[in-house]
Write an enzyme that holds these catalytic residues in place. Structure first.
Site, PDB file in Angstrom:
ATOM      1  N   GLU A   1      44.048   2.316  13.592  1.00  0.00           N
ATOM      2  CA  GLU A   1      44.817   3.539  13.349  1.00  0.00           C
ATOM      3  C   GLU A   1      44.506   4.556  14.436  1.00  0.00           C
ATOM      4  OE1 GLU A   1      44.248   5.622   9.520  1.00  0.00           O
ATOM      5  OE2 GLU A   1      44.638   3.699   8.588  1.00  0.00           O
TER       6      GLU A   1
ATOM      7  N   ARG B   1      39.914   1.230   4.032  1.00  0.00           N
ATOM      8  CA  ARG B   1      39.951   1.467   5.473  1.00  0.00           C
ATOM      9  C   ARG B   1      40.573   0.226   6.105  1.00  0.00           C
ATOM     10  NH1 ARG B   1      39.633   6.045   4.626  1.00  0.00           N
ATOM     11  NH2 ARG B   1      38.077   7.570   5.295  1.00  0.00           N
TER      12      ARG B   1
ATOM     13  N   HIS C   1      48.390   6.102   5.805  1.00  0.00           N
ATOM     14  CA  HIS C   1      47.081   6.601   5.349  1.00  0.00           C
ATOM     15  C   HIS C   1      47.239   7.913   4.569  1.00  0.00           C
ATOM     16  CE1 HIS C   1      42.496   6.887   6.401  1.00  0.00           C
ATOM     17  NE2 HIS C   1      42.763   7.367   5.187  1.00  0.00           N
TER      18      HIS C   1
END
Ligand SMILES: NC(=O)c1ccc[n+]([C@@H]2O[C@H](COP(=O)([O-])OP(=O)(O)OC[C@H]3O[C@@H](n4cnc5c(N)ncnc54)[C@H](O)[C@@H]3O)[C@@H](O)[C@H]2O)c1
Ligand SMILES: O=C(O)[C@H](O)[C@H](O)COP(=O)(O)O
Length: 361
Positions: free
Chosen positions: A236, A207, A253
């Protein structure tokens, strides 16, 4: 029964349609109004699930077709008696293959002999363990750091974070946690980066906020010789473009975005909903997965990892993901119209089909 689901989940209609009405919506647009008369909410990682979203709705079951669960307020769900399921391990293979592709590209680019390199893996759960299988297949040395597992009595050999810092490649596979003895928020910080050896590689596909992105940018701007492969970003989808420009490989991602990984994610929730409702399952996972040719990497490469990237590109070319992202975001910066955040989401929504290619035990 009414199900509201993220539109980026494959096979939702096929799996749930025989016993429920299904409404699909963009994950970031799902709001309380959609859920007032819904019984089940199926999300991916971009929908924040908390009291603000669910209060005064009928929702009694929340499923996330993802490995990560940091977007879910599980304490709230349990307080409200709302059942929760997620999809552990669903895309672990895809992430391990992404890491392999990243290491292969870096070795080619930086002229590294992978048989002389050591990979430090932070987090030895589903993804980290799958990465060890890939490295073993190729005869690449590695070490593991996972204090929680060590404390739980996992019999594998673990090393300290200081040992990991000294590796040629460091790859992170921890959940994002903000509290507790082993919190991972900014686990990779300025201090960690400053101790990494010159010419090393840091991969973050866990993450965004596990890596302090400001520290990473600072270290590149200060001329430190570290390469970054980044799939996940702080804030993000509104990532820091300067950090992207300083990264060896930058992707939106998508490390876990194999077809199989997404299908397994939906299927694991199908199993959980069927169990919750006492419905007999109509579908078997293997009938839903695509048939993909597998790569006999062991025989082809164990003896010569120097050609890893060239060989692997036939199956997964990580650089094409990087180039697509750079081109699309550069267009956004040149013209007005879509924003960086919108384009980041578009890249993910329109991600080309990618199939898993390694045969692991
Ligand atoms: N980029 C992507 O597409 C993608 C895909 C899948 C998963 N992920 C991320 O990767 C994470 C890991 O996935 P997983 O399936 O391996 O999860 P997992 O729960 O199976 O394993 C995570 C491991 O991290 C360990 N850990 C926790 N805190 C730690 C710390 N401070 N230091 C070292 N180890 C620590 C845990 O003990 C556990 O063994 C997920 O939580 C998710 O956020 C990203
Ligand atoms: O946690 C996971 O499983 C991954 O990060 C997953 O790929 C996230 O995908 P998304 O939910 O954003 O579509």
């Amino acid at each position: 029964m009414k199900i509201v689901a993220d539109e980026n989940m494959p096979l939702v209609q096929e799996l749930f349609g025989s016993f429920s009405s299904v409404v699909s919506e963009a994950g970031r647009k799902i709001n309380r109004d959609y859920l007032l008369d819904a019984d089940v909410l199926l999300v991916r990682s971009v929908t924040q699930v908390n009291s603000g979203l669910l209060q005064d709705t009928k929702v009694k079951f929340v499923g996330s077709a993802t490995i990560g669960t940091d977007h879910i307020d599980q304490a709230y769900l349990s307080e409200q008696g709302i059942k929760f399921a997620y999809a552990p391990g669903c895309n672990a293979q895809a992430v391990a293959e992404y890491v392999l592709a990243a290491i292969g590209y870096w070795a080619d680019y930086a002229h590294k002999d992978l048989r002389k390199c050591k990979v430090g893996i932070i987090g030895a759960g589903n993804v980290g363990s799958r990465v060890t299988q890939v490295l073993e297949l190729l005869g690449i040395e590695y070490c593991l750091n996972d204090p929680p597992l060590h404390e739980q009595g996992d019999s594998r050999q673990f090393v300290s974070l200081q040992n990991i810092q000294q590796c040629d490649v460091v790859t992170c596979h921890v959940p994002l946690t903000m509290q507790g003895q082993h919190a991972t928020h900014h686990l990779i910080n300025q201090q960690f980066l400053s101790q990494m050896p010159p010419g090393s590689l840091l991969i973050n596909s866990s993450r965004g906020a596990v890596l302090d992105n400001t520290a990473a940018l600072y270290c590149k701007q200060a001329g430190q010789d570290i390469d970054f492969v980044l799939d996940v970003w702080e804030n993000e989808p509104n990532l820091n473009i300067e950090l992207l420009n300083q990264s060896l490989i930058a992707t939106p991602h998508i490390a876990g975005y194999s077809q199989e990984g997404k299908i397994r994610g939906t299927y694991q929730l199908y199993q959980a909903v069927c169990k919750w409702q006492g419905i007999e399952q109509e579908f078997v996972l293997k009938d839903l997965l695509p048939e993909a040719p597998k790569w006999n990497a062991s025989a082809e490469l164990r003896s010569d990892t120097g050609f890893l990237h060239q060989n692997l590109r036939r199956f997964y070319d990580i650089k094409s993901d990087d180039q697509r992202m750079r081109q699309k975001l550069a267009q956004v910066l040149r013209q007005s119209g879509a924003t960086i955040s919108e384009e980041f989401d578009n890249l993910r929504k329109n991600y080309p089909q990618r199939l898993e290619f390694l045969e692991l035990m």
